[in-house]
Enzyme design. Sequence first.
Site, PDB file in Angstrom:
ATOM      1  N   LEU A   1      34.101  29.846  56.932  1.00  0.00           N
ATOM      2  CA  LEU A   1      33.599  29.424  58.173  1.00  0.00           C
ATOM      3  C   LEU A   1      32.223  29.752  58.005  1.00  0.00           C
ATOM      4  CD1 LEU A   1      36.438  30.341  60.655  1.00  0.00           C
ATOM      5  CD2 LEU A   1      35.882  28.248  59.924  1.00  0.00           C
TER       6      LEU A   1
ATOM      7  N   GLN B   1      50.322  58.794  51.393  1.00  0.00           N
ATOM      8  CA  GLN B   1      49.095  58.901  52.403  1.00  0.00           C
ATOM      9  C   GLN B   1      48.091  58.109  51.882  1.00  0.00           C
ATOM     10  OE1 GLN B   1      47.963  62.619  54.617  1.00  0.00           O
ATOM     11  NE2 GLN B   1      46.110  62.428  53.392  1.00  0.00           N
ATOM     12  N   GLU B   2      47.820  58.194  50.423  1.00  0.00           N
ATOM     13  CA  GLU B   2      46.677  57.520  49.834  1.00  0.00           C
ATOM     14  C   GLU B   2      46.842  55.895  50.132  1.00  0.00           C
ATOM     15  OE1 GLU B   2      44.773  56.559  45.258  1.00  0.00           O
ATOM     16  OE2 GLU B   2      46.358  58.225  45.626  1.00  0.00           O
TER      17      GLU B   2
ATOM     18  N   GLY C   1      29.945  29.009  55.965  1.00  0.00           N
ATOM     19  CA  GLY C   1      29.370  27.847  55.220  1.00  0.00           C
ATOM     20  C   GLY C   1      28.453  28.653  54.056  1.00  0.00           C
TER      21      GLY C   1
ATOM     22  N   ILE D   1      38.969  62.642  41.464  1.00  0.00           N
ATOM     23  CA  ILE D   1      40.201  62.660  40.746  1.00  0.00           C
ATOM     24  C   ILE D   1      40.448  61.673  39.543  1.00  0.00           C
ATOM     25  CG2 ILE D   1      41.492  61.109  42.261  1.00  0.00           C
ATOM     26  CD1 ILE D   1      44.018  63.045  41.565  1.00  0.00           C
TER      27      ILE D   1
ATOM     28  N   ILE E   1      36.608  55.998  37.635  1.00  0.00           N
ATOM     29  CA  ILE E   1      36.340  57.271  38.642  1.00  0.00           C
ATOM     30  C   ILE E   1      35.517  57.127  39.573  1.00  0.00           C
ATOM     31  CG2 ILE E   1      36.586  59.639  38.632  1.00  0.00           C
ATOM     32  CD1 ILE E   1      38.596  58.388  36.839  1.00  0.00           C
TER      33      ILE E   1
ATOM     34  N   ALA F   1      56.723  62.516  32.700  1.00  0.00           N
ATOM     35  CA  ALA F   1      56.402  62.899  33.906  1.00  0.00           C
ATOM     36  C   ALA F   1      56.375  64.538  33.702  1.00  0.00           C
ATOM     37  CB  ALA F   1      57.486  62.522  34.751  1.00  0.00           C
TER      38      ALA F   1
ATOM     39  N   GLY G   1      43.118  51.434  29.018  1.00  0.00           N
ATOM     40  CA  GLY G   1      44.156  50.991  28.364  1.00  0.00           C
ATOM     41  C   GLY G   1      45.606  51.393  28.767  1.00  0.00           C
TER      42      GLY G   1
ATOM     43  N   ARG H   1      26.175  29.514  65.723  1.00  0.00           N
ATOM     44  CA  ARG H   1      25.687  28.518  64.562  1.00  0.00           C
ATOM     45  C   ARG H   1      26.249  27.115  64.888  1.00  0.00           C
ATOM     46  NH1 ARG H   1      23.549  29.096  59.251  1.00  0.00           N
ATOM     47  NH2 ARG H   1      22.869  30.913  60.211  1.00  0.00           N
TER      48      ARG H   1
END
Length: 387
Positions: free
Chosen positions: A347, A251-252, A349, A131, A165, A186, A137, A278
């Site tokens: 953690l 949903q996205e 390292g 999509i 994209i 819109a 910009g 470790r």
Amino acid sequence: MPVIDVAQPEFMEDEEISIFADAVGKFYEKHAPEKRVLKWREDGQVEREFWNEAGEAGLLGSSVPEEYGGHGGDFRHEMVVIDQQGKHGVEGFSASLHNTVILPYLVRHGTEEQKKKYLPRLVTGELVSAIAMTEPGVGSDLQSITTTALKDGNGYRINGAKTYISNGQTADFIIVVAKTDPKERAKGISLMLLETEGAEGFQRGKKLDKIGLDAQDTSELFFDDVFVPAENVLGGEEGKGFYQLMGELPQERLIIAMGAMTTIERALDETVAFTKDRKAFGQTIWDFQNTQFTLADLKARGTAAKVFLNDCIAKHLKGELDVPTACMAKYWLTELQGEVVDKCLQLHGGAGYINDYPIARMFRDSRISRIFGGSNEIMKMVIARSM
């Protein structure tokens, strides 16, 4: 036992779902072994053939109605595909984009002719989708896009440029967000359906060099008088695009939150195993109180996040997930995701900075989740408006 151990939600207590999850997991084990995923990372994209394999195995269009070539499932099946992908470390495969972002536009808004023409091929993997929203910009302000789709005879000519994209290099079916009436904001936006094969004037730009998501191709796209027939306006009517986009955003954003949760869980599992193995200063990293306190804090907040996420999913399955709540899920879980992978890397390292370790890749891959799907600053604006 996983670090975050939350009871199976009621909506997932279904034998058929369990069988499907097992089948999807086995598919990833067989078709996406570590060696193949490494090649995807080196190439910067998933090979086209994998999409056909996934389609043949039933991983694409799980919730598409059977009458359009789908498998007749629901959102839970799509969740399984995403969850198993995360658990098996399958990087780059944009199943969530294809299945839960793009296909629903056709299922919910497409004309009968559009559904019959495109959905069967999207389910088999014959067509891979993308999509094209974002422009250079413009960013999150979709109403200000400058790409146009103006009438020309029995169709439209698309002109403009898109960037960032996902699937841009691979996709052969693209939903293009364009202005059919440049004077409007819109109300002037329409979604145009474009098959790229043989589309004169369509050009893919360079594959963008990202700091993470190495196996997923992200590209620029260019449209120079690209012709699409009139019947390729999604839903068959101009000016509905912005409202179609807004209708699918909950949903996205829920999907992004789910991806964040999968990363949180995997990061904690990997880190607990690493710190218990470790050694330093004559004891394991786990034995240090700092390690235990850090991981205890992350487990507590991760557990709360999963409970909240499951509640959001339950609402979504009932059709009750509203926009502000979806924004809260996306915002909160992606912020937590960033904190978890950062502290888990610490953690590890020096090993945490080496890409051979999953935590290093999770660290790089996680940063984008606070940006795409609407930046977290936008999420907070939407949440604030609901107060």
